[in-house]
Design an enzyme around this catalytic site. Structure first.
Site: not given
Length: 379
Positions: A101, A123, A137, A218, A220, A250
């Protein structure tokens, strides 16, 4: 494909999670020998990508080295599509494999589409149903699915999501998730050579006798209030004297700014640099509970029988929730503290989660993917 030459397959990735999940595919393709396998990295992440390349003994054939500090999503997208497009014009592969993604997956797929080069999506089929969570993503993955002609779905549910988007059934293959291949292979390497995970050992020794709670954060969509709420929950959890929290922070400044002021002086919270993959696997193996907003950890931890609390409002991996290996708790301070204390205090509840089977596979995904590629590309 010209007669007499091996089909050329480019395996493309750019981030640490992609590299972890694609190194078993690269190894399986090269071991098979029927394909001319080329690895092209965008280096959307640089240092964390390099750690995985070194650990997995992969030297990219082409490294585009596209990472820039503070890069915007649109600027990075433009660099990926133009630079990778130039690679395609020279290499002229029979197929490109992308993963998951990321912006790399979407923009590489677009570059392939403009040249009518087939794309295989490893995936494929994960969906949250909300294009803003996980952001960006979810959309990256959906666009990649429109372009790909081979879809390697990790689970039957992912297959159903693709069918619902009118992807042809004959182009969807349930392979399991390659992250389980990577996890089990890495644990084998660490057992054979403990020095590979030497960085985490002093910390595990320091917290000997305590139950380890591993944390990663981490995403967004959690930047700002979500991360602050997570930090406050960790402060409360750290008041327990029976646990120790290990938190690889991160490198994104948005994460450290939220976490360090609240957490850095608490004795049983260890804020550490990001771990390379062998040390990360060792940490997962040693953990009693995991709090994360990561997608991959929802797939990895069940192989070690470690319960996971997912610090997000939605997940594109509902199989983990349905299987009982993970619980979706969001980022509310009160909800996080309550969910963690429930598992730490209720032995029966904990054991019920820990005993569930990993719904994401058994470690044979890469082998299955190569078998499918053979059927599609070899006479």
């Amino acid at each position: 494909m010209q007669h007499g030459r091996r089909p050329k397959i480019i395996v493309s990735f750019g981030t640490r999670p992609e590299a972890i999940k694609m190194f078993p595919v690269v190894h399986a393709l090269k071991a098979h020998g029927a394909f001319d396998t080329r690895v092209v990295v965008t280096a959307q992440h640089r240092e964390m990508l390099d750690q995985v390349l070194k650990m997995s003994d992969i030297v990219p054939d082409i490294d585009l080295d596209l990472m820039q500090e503070g890069q915007s999503l649109d600027a990075l997208s433009a660099r990926i599509i133009t630079r990778f497009g130039a690679v395609l014009d020279v290499e002229r592969p029979d197929r490109v494999l992308v993963h998951g993604d990321t912006l790399t997956a979407m923009m590489v797929s677009l570059a392939c589409y403009f040249r009518k080069i087939p794309v295989g999506h490893v995936e494929a089929g994960l969906r949250s149903g909300n294009i803003y969570a996980p952001w960006p993503e979810e959309l990256n993955r959906k666009v990649t699915a429109i372009i790909a002609d081979l879809h390697f779905a990790p689970t039957p549910r992912a297959r159903q999501a693709l069918l619902a988007e009118t992807i042809a059934d004959e182009n969807i293959f349930v392979s399991g998730n390659t992250v389980v291949d990577a996890l089990l292979e890495t644990r084998r390497r660490v057992i054979a050579n403990p020095a590979l995970a030497a960085a985490i050992e002093p910390l595990l020794k320091r917290f000997e006798g305590k139950r380890i709670v591993a944390v990663t954060a981490h995403r967004r969509e959690n930047f700002g209030a979500g991360l602050t709420s997570i930090a406050k929950a960790l402060v409360k959890l750290a008041q327990r004297d029976d646990i120790a929290i290990i938190f690889p922070v991160h490198p994104n400044p948005a994460v450290s700014k939220a976490m360090l002021p609240l957490l850095e002086r608490i004795p049983n919270i260890a804020l550490i640099e990001p771990l390379d993959y062998p040390n990360f696997v060792r940490m997962l193996d040693a953990s009693d509970l995991i709090l994360t907003d990561s997608g991959g950890i929802q797939e990895e931890a069940p192989s070690f029988r470690t319960p996971v609390l997912v610090m997000r409002e939605t997940t594109e991996r509902p199989e983990a929730i349905e299987a009982g290996t993970a619980r979706l708790v969001g980022t509310s301070e009160a909800a996080l503290v309550a969910a963690a204390n429930q598992l730490l205090d209720d032995k029966n509840d904990y054991q019920t989660m820990a005993s569930k089977i990993n719904p994401f596979g058994d470690g044979s995904a890469a082998h299955k993917i190569v078998e499918i590629l053979c059927k599609r590309h070899l006479p």
